[in-house]
Scaffold this motif. Structure first.
Motif, PDB file in Angstrom:
ATOM      1  N   GLN A 159       0.811  -1.218   0.000  1.00  8.76           N
ATOM      2  CA  GLN A 159       0.000   0.000   0.000  1.00  8.76           C
ATOM      3  C   GLN A 159       0.845   1.269   0.000  1.00  8.76           C
ATOM      4  OE1 GLN A 159       0.521  -2.106   2.459  1.00  8.76           O
ATOM      5  NE2 GLN A 159      -0.117  -1.356   4.471  1.00  8.76           N
ATOM      6  N   PHE A 160       2.148   1.123   0.308  1.00  6.46           N
ATOM      7  CA  PHE A 160       3.000   2.316   0.390  1.00  6.46           C
ATOM      8  C   PHE A 160       4.161   2.294  -0.607  1.00  6.46           C
ATOM      9  CE2 PHE A 160       1.403   2.031   4.882  1.00  6.46           C
ATOM     10  CZ  PHE A 160       0.649   3.196   4.861  1.00  6.46           C
ATOM     11  N   VAL A 161       4.130   1.380  -1.576  1.00 11.93           N
ATOM     12  CA  VAL A 161       5.273   1.222  -2.487  1.00 11.93           C
ATOM     13  C   VAL A 161       5.618   2.541  -3.178  1.00 11.93           C
ATOM     14  CG1 VAL A 161       6.035   0.182  -4.666  1.00 11.93           C
ATOM     15  CG2 VAL A 161       5.029  -1.251  -2.890  1.00 11.93           C
ATOM     16  N   TYR A 162       4.626   3.212  -3.738  1.00  8.78           N
ATOM     17  CA  TYR A 162       4.890   4.449  -4.494  1.00  8.78           C
ATOM     18  C   TYR A 162       5.535   5.502  -3.590  1.00  8.78           C
ATOM     19  CZ  TYR A 162       3.899   9.007  -6.569  1.00  8.78           C
ATOM     20  OH  TYR A 162       4.008  10.289  -7.042  1.00  8.78           O
ATOM     21  N   ILE A 163       4.962   5.719  -2.418  1.00 10.41           N
ATOM     22  CA  ILE A 163       5.481   6.745  -1.513  1.00 10.41           C
ATOM     23  C   ILE A 163       6.887   6.396  -1.038  1.00 10.41           C
ATOM     24  CG2 ILE A 163       5.175   7.726   0.809  1.00 10.41           C
ATOM     25  CD1 ILE A 163       2.150   7.577   0.320  1.00 10.41           C
ATOM     26  N   ILE A 164       7.108   5.116  -0.666  1.00  7.51           N
ATOM     27  CA  ILE A 164       8.422   4.714  -0.155  1.00  7.51           C
ATOM     28  C   ILE A 164       9.488   4.875  -1.224  1.00  7.51           C
ATOM     29  CG2 ILE A 164       9.790   2.777   0.728  1.00  7.51           C
ATOM     30  CD1 ILE A 164       7.200   1.755   2.069  1.00  7.51           C
ATOM     31  N   GLU A 165       9.169   4.466  -2.459  1.00  5.82           N
ATOM     32  CA  GLU A 165      10.162   4.602  -3.530  1.00  5.82           C
ATOM     33  C   GLU A 165      10.493   6.065  -3.777  1.00  5.82           C
ATOM     34  OE1 GLU A 165       9.948   0.630  -6.257  1.00  5.82           O
ATOM     35  OE2 GLU A 165       8.695   2.312  -6.879  1.00  5.82           O
ATOM     36  N   GLU A 166       9.506   6.930  -3.714  1.00  5.69           N
ATOM     37  CA  GLU A 166       9.776   8.361  -3.851  1.00  5.69           C
ATOM     38  C   GLU A 166      10.754   8.837  -2.768  1.00  5.69           C
ATOM     39  OE1 GLU A 166       8.342  11.110  -6.065  1.00  5.69           O
ATOM     40  OE2 GLU A 166       8.605   9.231  -7.145  1.00  5.69           O
ATOM     41  N   MET A 167      10.560   8.356  -1.535  1.00  5.96           N
ATOM     42  CA  MET A 167      11.403   8.790  -0.415  1.00  5.96           C
ATOM     43  C   MET A 167      12.785   8.137  -0.447  1.00  5.96           C
ATOM     44  SD  MET A 167       9.421  10.900   1.165  1.00  5.96           S
ATOM     45  CE  MET A 167      10.198  11.117   2.750  1.00  5.96           C
ATOM     46  N   LEU A 168      12.829   6.884  -0.883  1.00  4.88           N
ATOM     47  CA  LEU A 168      14.112   6.169  -0.905  1.00  4.88           C
ATOM     48  C   LEU A 168      15.054   6.735  -1.960  1.00  4.88           C
ATOM     49  CD1 LEU A 168      13.118   2.390  -0.504  1.00  4.88           C
ATOM     50  CD2 LEU A 168      14.485   3.745   1.078  1.00  4.88           C
ATOM     51  N   TYR A 169      14.496   7.077  -3.100  1.00  5.51           N
ATOM     52  CA  TYR A 169      15.341   7.476  -4.230  1.00  5.51           C
ATOM     53  C   TYR A 169      15.294   8.981  -4.475  1.00  5.51           C
ATOM     54  CZ  TYR A 169      14.747   2.458  -4.895  1.00  5.51           C
ATOM     55  OH  TYR A 169      14.696   1.109  -4.695  1.00  5.51           O
ATOM     56  N   LYS A 170      15.021   9.735  -3.430  1.00  2.93           N
ATOM     57  CA  LYS A 170      14.889  11.183  -3.629  1.00  2.93           C
ATOM     58  C   LYS A 170      16.235  11.811  -3.975  1.00  2.93           C
ATOM     59  CE  LYS A 170      15.114  12.368   1.322  1.00  2.93           C
ATOM     60  NZ  LYS A 170      14.370  12.992   2.425  1.00  2.93           N
ATOM     61  N   THR A 171      16.194  12.716  -4.913  1.00  4.85           N
ATOM     62  CA  THR A 171      17.361  13.532  -5.279  1.00  4.85           C
ATOM     63  C   THR A 171      16.875  14.973  -5.360  1.00  4.85           C
ATOM     64  OG1 THR A 171      16.900  13.166  -7.620  1.00  4.85           O
ATOM     65  CG2 THR A 171      18.501  11.696  -6.585  1.00  4.85           C
ATOM     66  N   ASP A 172      17.535  15.849  -4.646  1.00  2.00           N
ATOM     67  CA  ASP A 172      17.035  17.236  -4.602  1.00  2.00           C
ATOM     68  C   ASP A 172      18.193  18.222  -4.547  1.00  2.00           C
ATOM     69  OD1 ASP A 172      15.148  19.188  -4.614  1.00  2.00           O
ATOM     70  OD2 ASP A 172      14.808  19.150  -2.444  1.00  2.00           O
TER      71      ASP A 172
END
Length: 643
Positions: free
Chosen positions: A139-152
């Motif tokens: 249920q959280f795959v999309y959100i977790i991947e966004e947070m794990l692979y964040k580049t800013d």
């Protein structure tokens, strides 16, 4: 390769680019570090201790937490975070109740979510993104991947990432996220679990262990003698069935039979009430925190006697019809002098005590009463029609084997039967002699045949399953005789001794272990034998690492029944890309103690083997499978796209 098979495969890979992409992917995976293998053995129904070792990965979770946060958190904070990873639901409740304001709790959530994401990232560093995605809470795959692979690096997404976390908290999803990430971490630190035998008997919750294993992401099982006993009972062996009920009565675990698996014990109790009285030798073993009424103890004592006598009677016809088992000296009911109440063993006469021979006919001592025959038939029908037991036994058959060759090591619960000179012991089976690996293969074939034909209750296969439990040349028993009768009825302890197969002292010899590895076509320079079955008496100075590291014995005493003699609560083994480590565990008291104090049960880790070069997937069993897939894909490419 069959062109029809390649044509079918082409339906999945319908372009050269798809074939090439998959080859590239698999070739790249081969050069990743091998995953961590976790070895446990002799769990004996101790579900809570097993759960803790599984959740902490034999200390592997704590190691990764320390690697990441040792300069950021103090010892108490490290322990608290580790406990959150082990038991996220319970620890979250405790932590949340300690905060006085929503603002403080909000700040804690922000910190711990970031920390948990770092841990997941670190634990997954040697896996592909695809494998990590499968381990994440769906249920959280999309959100977790966004947070794990964040580049800013350009600061364009700072508000985006902050908003994700804030919304998770405000919408009440932070707990679910943390729980999911905790279980993801547990899954990532162990790539594959090996259970080297004996899930059943003695402890109270083997069924819970099996349920856990059914849901585990990657596991294999090497059957122990107690597992084979349960498989034998389900396969139609009445004497195996009598044994499991007797053991459950002895250790006050009859509720496993009756309440968990739905087997009606009332007919057995009625028989026991009719023929048996109190008998101190047959009183159930009671752990200090258990409470039984006097009536409950008396009922179990009577059941224990009734099923023991049925067991002794059922053994005799098998021994008589199977001379190749060479067990005539175990026809003990035939040897009893019922008038004098004594027995002669090896030329010496012993007085019998605490006997319960009320259903034994001295003229025909091995014959079941009609009532006994009816009871055991009803019990067998019930056990073979238990849906839950069927699910558990089918899982044991699907995931199990007598031995396993895995990543260059030999996993076996008991032994490879040897004679005093270190040669493989031979056994005649249906007119032909077998030894070593061939003998174990025969044992396994017979067990699988018995399981596939549960309607056959007195055939050679079911007799062989019982032999695996108690026979002299059984790879699971590993002793010359099982002295259950003597321990019940003879005071002199000299008759209680069960002589071990020479394997158990010869396994200290490196050359013997190298020879055994060669018997199974394994490299004796690289391989190890990983054993369970015999508790390592560390309290007496026994070393679980034997034969210059070629033999590793990982039964250190999960079972509470053994812990007074072993002094510890079990050994486990870890094998990662850097080498092998043996972990010894302190006595596990309760989950509540871990939650309250942050204490762990890991005692010490010892290096067994260190890889000179980090081992890659290419060098593993999985690597062999991937190489075969690559070969097939290359053939498909030539067959379909290179004309």
């Amino acid at each position: 390769m069959n062109s029809k098979y390649l044509d079918l495969l082409a339906q999945k890979y319908d372009s050269e680019e798809k074939v090439a992409t998959e080859i590239i992917n698999l070739e790249a995976i081969l050069d990743l570090p091998k995953g961590t293998e976790h070895f446990v053995s002799d769990l004996h129904g101790e579900y809570h201790a097993f759960q803790h070792v599984l959740r902490n990965g034999s200390g592997n979770v704590k190691v990764k937490i320390k690697d990441l946060f040792q300069h950021e958190l103090n010892e108490d904070e490290l322990n608290e975070f580790a406990t959150l990873v082990y038991y996220p639901e319970e620890k979250l409740r405790m932590i949340k109740s300690s905060y006085n304001s929503e603002e403080q709790l909000h700040e804690w959530y922000i910190d711990v979510i970031e920390r948990m994401l770092k841990l997941v990232s670190y634990a997954s560093s040697k896996y592909t993104r695809s494998k990590l995605r499968k381990a994440l809470p769906k249920q959280f795959v999309y959100i977790i991947e966004e947070m794990l692979y964040k580049t800013d690096e350009f600061k364009n997404k700072k508000g985006y990432y902050t908003k994700i976390v804030d919304q998770l908290i405000s919408l009440g999803q932070a707990d679910k996220l943390l729980i999911g990430l905790a279980y993801t971490t547990q899954r990532l630190v162990v790539d594959h679990l090996h259970v080297v035998g004996d899930i059943y008997d003695r402890g109270p919750d083997p069924h819970k262990i099996v349920d856990t294993l059914i849901g585990y992401h990657s596991v294999d099982i090497q059957w122990g003698n107690h597992d084979a006993l349960w498989l034998g009972a389900f396969s139609g062996s009445k004497v195996c069935l009598a044994n499991i009920i007797r053991i459950c009565a002895r250790y006050n675990n009859l509720d496993i039979i009756e309440d968990v698996y739905g087997i009606n014990l009332r007919p057995l109790l009625n028989l026991a009430e009719k023929y048996y009285e109190d008998n101190k030798v047959f009183r159930p073993k009671i752990i200090s925190n258990e409470k039984l009424t006097e009536q409950e103890q008396l009922q179990i004592t009577k059941i224990h006697q009734a099923i023991s006598i049925i067991q002794f009677k059922l053994e005799c016809p098998i021994i008589k019809r199977r001379p190749s088992f060479d067990m005539e000296d175990r026809l003990l009911l035939d040897e009893v002098d019922y008038e004098k109440n004594e027995i002669t063993l090896n030329g010496k006469t012993y007085k019998l005590e605490n006997t319960c021979f009320s259903t034994v006919d001295p003229e025909n001592p091995t014959e079941l009463l009609e009532e006994e025959a009816q009871v055991i038939d009803k019990l067998l029908f019930s056990i073979q029609h238990s849906e839950k037991l069927a699910r558990h036994m089918n899982f044991l058959m699907k995931k199990g084997s007598l031995y396993l060759k895995y990543n260059g090591n030999l996993l076996i619960h008991g032994c490879i039967p040897l004679d005093e000179d270190g040669e493989m012991e031979k056994m005649e089976v249906e007119g032909k002699e077998y030894a070593g690996r061939e003998l174990l293969d025969v044992f396994e074939r017979q067990l699988r045949y018995a399981f596939a034909h549960p309607e056959k209750t007195d055939d050679f296969a079911t007799d062989m399953v019982w032999y695996l439990w108690t026979g002299e040349k059984s790879s699971l028993f590993g002793k010359r005789e099982m002295t259950t009768f003597e321990r019940y009825f003879i005071k002199e302890k000299e008759t209680h001794k069960e002589r071990k197969n020479p394997y158990y002292y010869l396994r200290e010899d490196e050359e013997v272990c190298r020879k055994l590895l060669e018997e199974f076509d394994l490299d004796p320079d690289q391989g190890h034998i990983i054993n369970g079955h015999t508790p390592v008496k560390e309290i007496d100075g026994e070393d679980p690492i034997k034969a210059n590291g070629k033999m590793l014995v990982i039964d250190g005493g999960f079972s509470k029944a053994y812990q007074s003699t072993t002094g510890i609560a079990g050994y486990t083994l870890l094998f990662n890309s850097y080498g092998m480590q043996l972990a010894a565990h302190k006595l596990f008291n309760s989950k509540e103690e871990v939650l309250a104090n942050g204490t762990d049960v890991l005692s010490v880790k010892r290096l067994v083997d260190e890889e000179l070069e980090r081992k890659k997937i290419r060098e593993t069993n999985i690597g062999e499978e991937l190489l075969q897939e690559i070969d097939t894909l290359n053939k498909l490419r030539e067959h379909r796209y290179m004309d």
